[in-house]
Design an enzyme around this catalytic site. Structure first.
Site, PDB file in Angstrom:
ATOM      1  CD  GLU A 136      -2.865  -1.106   0.267  1.00  0.00           C
ATOM      2  OE1 GLU A 136      -3.232  -0.321  -0.242  1.00  0.00           O
ATOM      3  OE2 GLU A 136      -3.296  -2.512   0.071  1.00  0.00           O
ATOM      4  CD  GLU A 196       2.871  10.143  -0.968  1.00  0.00           C
ATOM      5  OE1 GLU A 196       3.827   9.738  -1.001  1.00  0.00           O
ATOM      6  OE2 GLU A 196       1.681   9.731  -0.759  1.00  0.00           O
TER       7      GLU A 196
HETATM    8  P1  NAD Z   1       8.343   4.922   4.572  1.00  0.00           P
HETATM    9  O1  NAD Z   1       8.377   3.959   3.515  1.00  0.00           O
HETATM   10  O2  NAD Z   1       9.473   5.754   4.721  1.00  0.00           O
HETATM   11  O3  NAD Z   1       8.302   3.986   5.877  1.00  0.00           O
HETATM   12  C1  NAD Z   1       7.097   3.112   6.012  1.00  0.00           C
HETATM   13  C2  NAD Z   1       7.725   1.918   7.013  1.00  0.00           C
HETATM   14  O4  NAD Z   1       8.242   1.048   6.324  1.00  0.00           O
HETATM   15  C3  NAD Z   1       8.421   2.215   8.259  1.00  0.00           C
HETATM   16  O5  NAD Z   1       8.059   1.428   9.363  1.00  0.00           O
HETATM   17  C4  NAD Z   1       9.752   2.215   7.945  1.00  0.00           C
HETATM   18  O6  NAD Z   1      10.849   1.872   9.075  1.00  0.00           O
HETATM   19  C5  NAD Z   1       9.606   0.967   6.952  1.00  0.00           C
HETATM   20  N1  NAD Z   1      10.778   0.861   5.865  1.00  0.00           N
HETATM   21  C6  NAD Z   1      11.458   2.009   5.117  1.00  0.00           C
HETATM   22  N2  NAD Z   1      12.240   1.449   4.380  1.00  0.00           N
HETATM   23  C7  NAD Z   1      12.362   0.119   4.559  1.00  0.00           C
HETATM   24  C8  NAD Z   1      12.993  -0.944   3.786  1.00  0.00           C
HETATM   25  N3  NAD Z   1      13.955  -0.888   3.084  1.00  0.00           N
HETATM   26  N4  NAD Z   1      12.585  -2.296   4.385  1.00  0.00           N
HETATM   27  C9  NAD Z   1      11.481  -2.447   5.031  1.00  0.00           C
HETATM   28  N5  NAD Z   1      10.846  -1.582   5.775  1.00  0.00           N
HETATM   29  C10 NAD Z   1      11.290  -0.379   5.467  1.00  0.00           C
HETATM   30  O7  NAD Z   1       6.908   5.688   4.642  1.00  0.00           O
HETATM   31  P2  NAD Z   1       6.563   6.754   5.880  1.00  0.00           P
HETATM   32  O8  NAD Z   1       7.179   8.000   5.298  1.00  0.00           O
HETATM   33  O9  NAD Z   1       6.494   6.025   6.982  1.00  0.00           O
HETATM   34  O10 NAD Z   1       5.077   6.997   5.252  1.00  0.00           O
HETATM   35  C11 NAD Z   1       4.471   7.995   4.328  1.00  0.00           C
HETATM   36  C12 NAD Z   1       4.193   7.160   2.970  1.00  0.00           C
HETATM   37  O11 NAD Z   1       3.235   6.292   3.236  1.00  0.00           O
HETATM   38  C13 NAD Z   1       3.726   7.959   2.073  1.00  0.00           C
HETATM   39  O12 NAD Z   1       4.297   7.842   0.844  1.00  0.00           O
HETATM   40  C14 NAD Z   1       2.141   7.578   2.043  1.00  0.00           C
HETATM   41  O13 NAD Z   1       1.378   7.810   0.994  1.00  0.00           O
HETATM   42  C15 NAD Z   1       2.387   6.060   2.299  1.00  0.00           C
HETATM   43  N6  NAD Z   1       1.218   5.655   2.677  1.00  0.00           N
HETATM   44  C16 NAD Z   1       0.340   4.757   1.912  1.00  0.00           C
HETATM   45  C17 NAD Z   1      -0.895   4.374   2.558  1.00  0.00           C
HETATM   46  C18 NAD Z   1      -1.704   3.342   1.675  1.00  0.00           C
HETATM   47  O14 NAD Z   1      -2.794   2.813   2.213  1.00  0.00           O
HETATM   48  N7  NAD Z   1      -1.590   3.312   0.500  1.00  0.00           N
HETATM   49  C19 NAD Z   1      -1.426   4.522   3.702  1.00  0.00           C
HETATM   50  C20 NAD Z   1      -0.684   5.525   4.529  1.00  0.00           C
HETATM   51  C21 NAD Z   1       0.471   6.093   4.050  1.00  0.00           C
END
Ligand code: NAD
Length: 485
Positions: free
Chosen positions: A253, A389
């Site tokens: 997601e 975004e």
């Molecule tokens: P992020 O991708 O930086 O982090 C999300 C999670 O993934 C965190 O727990 C992080 O520690 C982990 N993570 C990061 N890199 C990783 C890797 N290489 N391997 C495994 N885990 C890893 O995102 P964020 O900044 O926390 O959240 C914002 C983003 O999330 C935005 O792009 C937003 O659109 C998206 N989002 C999507 C939905 C949806 O349902 N489509 C819902 C909420 C947020």
């Protein structure tokens, strides 16, 4: 049991609260004050190894526990979340910066609803059967996968964390879960609640740490057979690349750049109220926010006349104050990213209609990260501002002349998560909804959620769907059994 938050959070592994094996911690910052108020485990593959061992031990009993018994435990967790609403909401607000009223009205109640929904859902989950006239009958067993990984973001911390782990647990899996390192506290507190509710040790393991160290260790572990991830498209790409050669089940997601398509014949009062929410709710940090407002040309000036004054009046303030409509941006890094995006929009020739500045508050929040809600016009669809975004309190407005042009603009990004359509013409709404490339379409409303519906995006917004049976199907392996007569 009260929900005291220790300065050093611990991992919840095998029913125990334990520090990271490395002994290293990461600062946890309250974004409204800029102050470090705790430390979280900087876990790595060694902690994940211990968590996987605990999950393996728990799996044989949990996977065959009757649905009624799983219901009792998961429903008890829902009740405890409700009972501890005030403590959890305050913890969420201090961690994330969102207004306390929002944590109380939306985030924490939804976490409880997620537990209740899948607790009852699993009691109705049925297997399909397919009869081949007089030849044979097939039935499909939907069996738990085993150990699964759930990784969630910071924008709706407990809300999205539970949205993943509960269907995984209800379907009989044992879970290794990692909340965002930016907002870890409510997931930590959930561990305590699970303990109090009698969830067997090792069924849910909550491990804290960064994406590259802790998150990737979950994704790479050979005994973790499925990954459910919500977060950025960039991290999703990395996770997909790691998981694909291991043939893991993946649910991704990801990000969005959602169009909010407004036709002149809409109900203006409702559209304006909902467009304030869909533009700036949670400081624009909701993946479903409509960051590109597309307006029928005849409505363009009228919209500005009504929308801008309302946005100017939105109070940016201390998240603990009931009058604050906009709280803090989640972190310094994210605050700087959004401010940089606003600078890029100006360089690209965008006209700022309101906002664009950092807000300096007095007193408790003088070092917090606050940004004025911002509206920008005059930008082409192909510029960075309308393609990438931003995930903050920033929207652009663009005019369109025809229905076809509205659809073309709506579809002119690599994302495809959500779209909103405003019109009183039901045929037009149906035509546009069918042609918009997005997994979710709201007509004359925004973020009205029925947890039974498929939730997720197309294009770079993700792979797979969450919600209802989709989630329970994702967290099970389908096995067809064919019996010839
Ligand atoms: P992020 O991708 O930086 O982090 C999300 C999670 O993934 C965190 O727990 C992080 O520690 C982990 N993570 C990061 N890199 C990783 C890797 N290489 N391997 C495994 N885990 C890893 O995102 P964020 O900044 O926390 O959240 C914002 C983003 O999330 C935005 O792009 C937003 O659109 C998206 N989002 C999507 C939905 C949806 O349902 N489509 C819902 C909420 C947020």
């Amino acid at each position: 049991m009260n929900l005291t938050i220790p300065y050093h959070l611990e991992n919840f592994i095998g029913g125990n609260f334990i520090g990271p094996l490395s002994g290293s911690f990461i600062d946890n910052i309250n974004p409204a004050t800029g102050a470090i108020y705790g430390q979280i485990p900087d876990s790595n593959e060694k902690d994940i190894e211990v968590a996987v061992a605990a999950a393996k031990k728990a799996f044989p009993a949990w996977s065959v526990l009757p649905a009624e018994k799983k219901f009792i435990i998961l429903n008890k967790i829902a009740e405890l979340i409700e009972a501890k609403l005030d403590e959890l909401a305050l913890a969420e607000t201090n961690d994330n910066g969102k207004p306390l009223w929002l944590s109380k009205q939306v985030d924490i109640p939804r976490a409880s609803a997620n537990f209740r929904f899948f607790a009852t859902g699993i009691m109705h989950f049925a297997n399909e059967s397919h009869q081949m006239e007089d030849k044979a009958v097939n039935y499909t067993l939907r069996q738990p996968i085993g150990i699964v990984g759930c990784i969630s973001p910071w924008n709706l911390p407990l809300y999205l964390f539970t949205w993943k782990i509960v269907p995984a647990l209800a379907a009989g899996n044992c879970v290794i879960a990692k909340p965002s390192e930016v907002t870890p506290v409510t997931a930590f507190l959930l561990g305590k609640i699970c303990k109090e509710a009698g969830l067997p040790d090792g069924v849910l393991n909550i491990v804290h740490g960064t994406g590259p160290s802790c998150g990737e260790a979950i994704v790479k572990h050979p005994d973790v057979k499925a990954i459910s991830f919500t977060g950025s498209t960039k991290a999703g790409e990395r996770i997909a690349a790691l998981a694909a050669p291991m043939f893991k089940k993946l649910s991704l997601e990801l990000g969005g750049k959602n169009p909010n398509i407004i036709f002149n014949d809409c109900d203006w009062k409702k559209m304006l109220t909902d467009t304030i929410r869909s533009s700036f709710g949670n400081q624009g940090q909701i993946c479903l926010c409509g960051s590109r407002i597309l307006l029928e040309r005849s409505a363009y000036e009228e919209f500005k006349k009504h929308f801008i004054p309302i946005v100017k009046k939105l109070i940016v303030g201390d998240p603990l104050e009931t009058t604050s409509k906009q709280g803090a941006i989640v972190s310094k890094v994210h605050f700087e990213k959004i401010m940089n995006c606003i600078s890029i929009a100006k360089e690209e020739g965008g006209t700022i209609l309101c906002g664009s500045n950092a807000v300096k508050l007095q007193g408790r929040c003088e070092n917090g990260y606050f940004i004025e809600p911002t509206i920008i016009e005059g930008l082409d669809q192909n510029c960075k501002t309308n393609q990438e975004e931003i995930f903050g309190p920033v929207v652009t407005i663009q005019p369109f002349d025809t229905e076809e042009e509205a659809i073309a603009l709506a579809n002119a990004t690599n994302y495809g998560l959500a779209a909103t359509i405003w019109t009183q013409d039901i045929s037009k709404a149906n035509r546009v909804a069918a042609k918009v490339q997005s997994g979710i379409v709201w007509v004359n409303c925004w973020l009205v959620r029925d947890l039974r519906t498929p939730f997720g995006g197309m294009k770079n917004s993700g792979v797979g769907r969450e919600g209802g049976w989709e989630a329970l199907r994702f967290f099970t392996e389908a096995k067809n059994v064919c019996i010839q007569f």
